[in-house]
Design a protein around this motif. Sequence first.
Motif: not given
Length: 327
Positions: A10-14, A35-43, A58-64
């Motif tokens: 939740f924190t990441l999405f928000n 942001t959901g698209e970014n997370l799914f595609h990894g970019s 990128n830094k936040q996405y890489k934490e998950i």
Amino acid sequence: MKIAPVEQLFTLFNETALVLQEELSCTYLEALAETGENLFHGSILQEEVSEITEKRLNKQYKEINLDNFTKEEIRKAYQLVILKGMKENVQPNHQMTPDSVGMLISYLVDKFMAESSFRLLDPAIGTGNLVTTVLNQLQKNVQSIGIDIDDLLIKLAYVNANLQEHPIELFNQDSLEPLFIDPVDAVIADLPVGYYPNDVRALDYKLKAEKGHSYAHHLFMEQSVRHTKSGGYLFFIIPNGLFESDQAHQLRDFFKEEVIIQGVLQLPISMFKNKNAAKSILILQKKGEGITAPKQALLANLPSLSSAVEMDNILKKIDKWFQENKR
């Protein structure tokens, strides 16, 4: 102190949605889909974001790592951020089916659908929360189709399905226009209640109003029955006053002709703001050769869904009904 997985997501999405909302000058829900698209595609897919923002995201996405979360954890976290976005930008048709009701629909679909694989339609899919709740509970091979006229909701449903790795076929259209889909074995829908504004389109339906606007929820039921195979089941969340409206006589006639009422489960009044907003789950079966009505329909007033003992008693009652009527 360890953070719960749903809270972590939740924190990441928000946080990332807030960054994108500001950067792209869009609504929170639009930013959430991005942001959901970014997370799914990894970019980072948005070309207009600044270099600083890109690095930060990128830094936040890489934490998950999504592989470390269950489908249900992803669904719940995504649902919570959507609810947050809907509270900020209230639109009357953007309402999510409560989790407890979704779980109950999952249980019923599992009980009625004996096949190990089947086709499932939600003609009012919204953000995809109800469908993914059902899919996450079923240990079956389900081919799912979802339709919604709202392009933002269908995008949120698309991202929702991707993040949970559910291959749902999605259509962004008015569900009451012609549907180019093969017949399905089951339908689930939290019916949109109200009038359908397109009187010309409504003329194509048996349940069109004799005068004035037709009820959208009536037409949704007729459209769903049309696209269900003989013997298929339909699970609708309906307003309690469904059979008390000025157009109810048409609905009764249509049901007599086309379907068998398998059951009506009234949801607890305490779930709703007032008695007039209360709803039930209606279970129908499309008529066909060799399809017979149960000795008696499954009727129950559900207790508070949070009361484990009372719910256990109701589930036992449902099991008993199945033994007596579905063998």
